[in-house]
Scaffold this motif. Sequence first.
Motif, PDB file in Angstrom:
ATOM      1  N   PRO A   1      13.965  38.254  39.317  1.00 35.18           N
ATOM      2  CA  PRO A   1      14.271  37.021  40.052  1.00 35.18           C
ATOM      3  C   PRO A   1      14.604  37.278  41.521  1.00 35.18           C
ATOM      4  N   LEU A   2      15.214  38.430  41.828  1.00 34.01           N
ATOM      5  CA  LEU A   2      15.520  38.701  43.233  1.00 34.01           C
ATOM      6  C   LEU A   2      14.249  38.955  44.023  1.00 34.01           C
ATOM      7  N   ALA A   3      13.262  39.593  43.397  1.00 37.75           N
ATOM      8  CA  ALA A   3      11.992  39.823  44.088  1.00 37.75           C
ATOM      9  C   ALA A   3      11.218  38.515  44.230  1.00 37.75           C
ATOM     10  N   ASP A   4      11.374  37.616  43.260  1.00 38.13           N
ATOM     11  CA  ASP A   4      10.671  36.327  43.334  1.00 38.13           C
ATOM     12  C   ASP A   4      11.134  35.502  44.532  1.00 38.13           C
ATOM     13  N   ILE A   5      12.425  35.548  44.830  1.00 40.09           N
ATOM     14  CA  ILE A   5      12.909  34.746  45.953  1.00 40.09           C
ATOM     15  C   ILE A   5      12.880  35.521  47.257  1.00 40.09           C
ATOM     16  N   GLY A   6      12.468  36.802  47.213  1.00 42.21           N
ATOM     17  CA  GLY A   6      12.272  37.566  48.432  1.00 42.21           C
ATOM     18  C   GLY A   6      13.480  38.318  48.921  1.00 42.21           C
ATOM     19  N   VAL A   7      14.508  38.501  48.083  1.00 38.84           N
ATOM     20  CA  VAL A   7      15.700  39.228  48.509  1.00 38.84           C
ATOM     21  C   VAL A   7      15.422  40.726  48.545  1.00 38.84           C
ATOM     22  N   VAL A   8      14.738  41.225  47.514  1.00 41.23           N
ATOM     23  CA  VAL A   8      14.396  42.650  47.452  1.00 41.23           C
ATOM     24  C   VAL A   8      12.884  42.775  47.342  1.00 41.23           C
ATOM     25  N   PRO A   9      12.336  43.919  47.745  1.00 45.48           N
ATOM     26  CA  PRO A   9      10.888  44.074  47.597  1.00 45.48           C
ATOM     27  C   PRO A   9      10.494  44.160  46.131  1.00 45.48           C
ATOM     28  N   ALA A  10       9.292  43.698  45.833  1.00 46.64           N
ATOM     29  CA  ALA A  10       8.810  43.710  44.452  1.00 46.64           C
ATOM     30  C   ALA A  10       8.564  45.141  44.009  1.00 46.64           C
ATOM     31  N   SER A  11       8.832  45.416  42.735  1.00 47.74           N
ATOM     32  CA  SER A  11       8.613  46.766  42.225  1.00 47.74           C
ATOM     33  C   SER A  11       7.128  47.073  42.129  1.00 47.74           C
ATOM     34  N   GLU A  12       6.323  46.097  41.775  1.00 45.98           N
ATOM     35  CA  GLU A  12       4.872  46.245  41.741  1.00 45.98           C
ATOM     36  C   GLU A  12       4.294  45.239  42.730  1.00 45.98           C
ATOM     37  N   PRO A  13       3.860  45.705  43.857  1.00 43.97           N
ATOM     38  CA  PRO A  13       3.350  44.737  44.844  1.00 43.97           C
ATOM     39  C   PRO A  13       2.109  44.042  44.317  1.00 43.97           C
ATOM     40  N   SER A  14       2.043  42.760  44.599  1.00 41.43           N
ATOM     41  CA  SER A  14       0.882  41.997  44.148  1.00 41.43           C
ATOM     42  C   SER A  14      -0.312  42.375  45.007  1.00 41.43           C
ATOM     43  N   PRO A  15      -1.493  42.391  44.415  1.00 39.90           N
ATOM     44  CA  PRO A  15      -2.670  42.772  45.199  1.00 39.90           C
ATOM     45  C   PRO A  15      -2.955  41.728  46.269  1.00 39.90           C
ATOM     46  N   THR A  16      -3.318  42.213  47.440  1.00 37.57           N
ATOM     47  CA  THR A  16      -3.636  41.292  48.531  1.00 37.57           C
ATOM     48  C   THR A  16      -5.055  40.787  48.334  1.00 37.57           C
ATOM     49  N   PRO A  17      -5.262  39.514  48.548  1.00 39.43           N
ATOM     50  CA  PRO A  17      -6.616  38.984  48.367  1.00 39.43           C
ATOM     51  C   PRO A  17      -7.551  39.536  49.441  1.00 39.43           C
ATOM     52  N   THR A  18      -8.749  39.853  49.030  1.00 38.83           N
ATOM     53  CA  THR A  18      -9.734  40.370  49.984  1.00 38.83           C
ATOM     54  C   THR A  18     -10.353  39.191  50.722  1.00 38.83           C
ATOM     55  N   PRO A  19     -10.453  39.295  52.037  1.00 40.79           N
ATOM     56  CA  PRO A  19     -11.024  38.172  52.799  1.00 40.79           C
ATOM     57  C   PRO A  19     -12.523  38.070  52.536  1.00 40.79           C
ATOM     58  N   THR A  20     -12.970  36.841  52.427  1.00 41.47           N
ATOM     59  CA  THR A  20     -14.401  36.615  52.231  1.00 41.47           C
ATOM     60  C   THR A  20     -15.086  36.683  53.586  1.00 41.47           C
ATOM     61  N   PRO A  21     -16.215  37.340  53.659  1.00 41.06           N
ATOM     62  CA  PRO A  21     -16.889  37.458  54.949  1.00 41.06           C
ATOM     63  C   PRO A  21     -17.424  36.089  55.392  1.00 41.06           C
ATOM     64  N   MET A  22     -17.246  35.827  56.633  1.00 38.32           N
ATOM     65  CA  MET A  22     -17.726  34.565  57.205  1.00 38.32           C
ATOM     66  C   MET A  22     -19.213  34.715  57.527  1.00 38.32           C
ATOM     67  N   THR A  23     -19.983  33.772  57.079  1.00 32.61           N
ATOM     68  CA  THR A  23     -21.418  33.790  57.390  1.00 32.61           C
ATOM     69  C   THR A  23     -21.720  32.651  58.352  1.00 32.61           C
ATOM     70  N   THR A  24     -22.574  32.925  59.231  1.00 32.36           N
ATOM     71  CA  THR A  24     -22.970  31.864  60.170  1.00 32.36           C
ATOM     72  C   THR A  24     -24.087  31.050  59.533  1.00 32.36           C
ATOM     73  N   PRO A  25     -24.028  29.756  59.650  1.00 26.81           N
ATOM     74  CA  PRO A  25     -25.066  28.929  59.040  1.00 26.81           C
ATOM     75  C   PRO A  25     -26.412  29.108  59.738  1.00 26.81           C
ATOM     76  N   THR A  26     -27.411  29.135  58.928  1.00 24.46           N
ATOM     77  CA  THR A  26     -28.775  29.246  59.460  1.00 24.46           C
ATOM     78  C   THR A  26     -29.297  27.851  59.799  1.00 24.46           C
ATOM     79  N   PRO A  27     -30.356  27.748  60.579  1.00 21.74           N
ATOM     80  CA  PRO A  27     -30.898  26.419  60.911  1.00 21.74           C
ATOM     81  C   PRO A  27     -31.343  25.649  59.670  1.00 21.74           C
ATOM     82  N   GLN A  28     -31.762  26.350  58.611  1.00 19.98           N
ATOM     83  CA  GLN A  28     -32.181  25.629  57.395  1.00 19.98           C
ATOM     84  C   GLN A  28     -30.982  24.968  56.724  1.00 19.98           C
ATOM     85  N   ASP A  29     -29.814  25.685  56.743  1.00 22.35           N
ATOM     86  CA  ASP A  29     -28.611  25.108  56.137  1.00 22.35           C
ATOM     87  C   ASP A  29     -28.154  23.867  56.897  1.00 22.35           C
TER      88      ASP A  29
END
Length: 110
Positions: free
Chosen positions: A73-101
Amino acid sequence: MQSPQHFATPSPRELRAQAVHRLQVGLFGLCAMLLLVGLANIIMDRAKLADTEDPIRDVVAADSKPKKQATDPLADIGVVPASEPSPTPTPTPMTTPTPQDLADPLAPQQ
């Protein structure tokens, strides 16, 4: 004239009787503790022998809901660091729209 004495010194016989009485009480207490510990040991041994695995426990365990993983509960509210850090989400690559799109946004993509 002599003043009355309120306290008479015990005779050697009385001192010996008091010492024997204390010794008897101490030995009785020691024997009582040994008997109590022995009885508790016998009870625990019998309980271990009687504790056999019930086949019904497997059925009940299979039907029960999975338990929620314990959280800190202390890690949930941010008082202490989590014992098992949650995985960070990987950013999705931004694609530029093509003229057909851009021409037909509702068209199925290939």
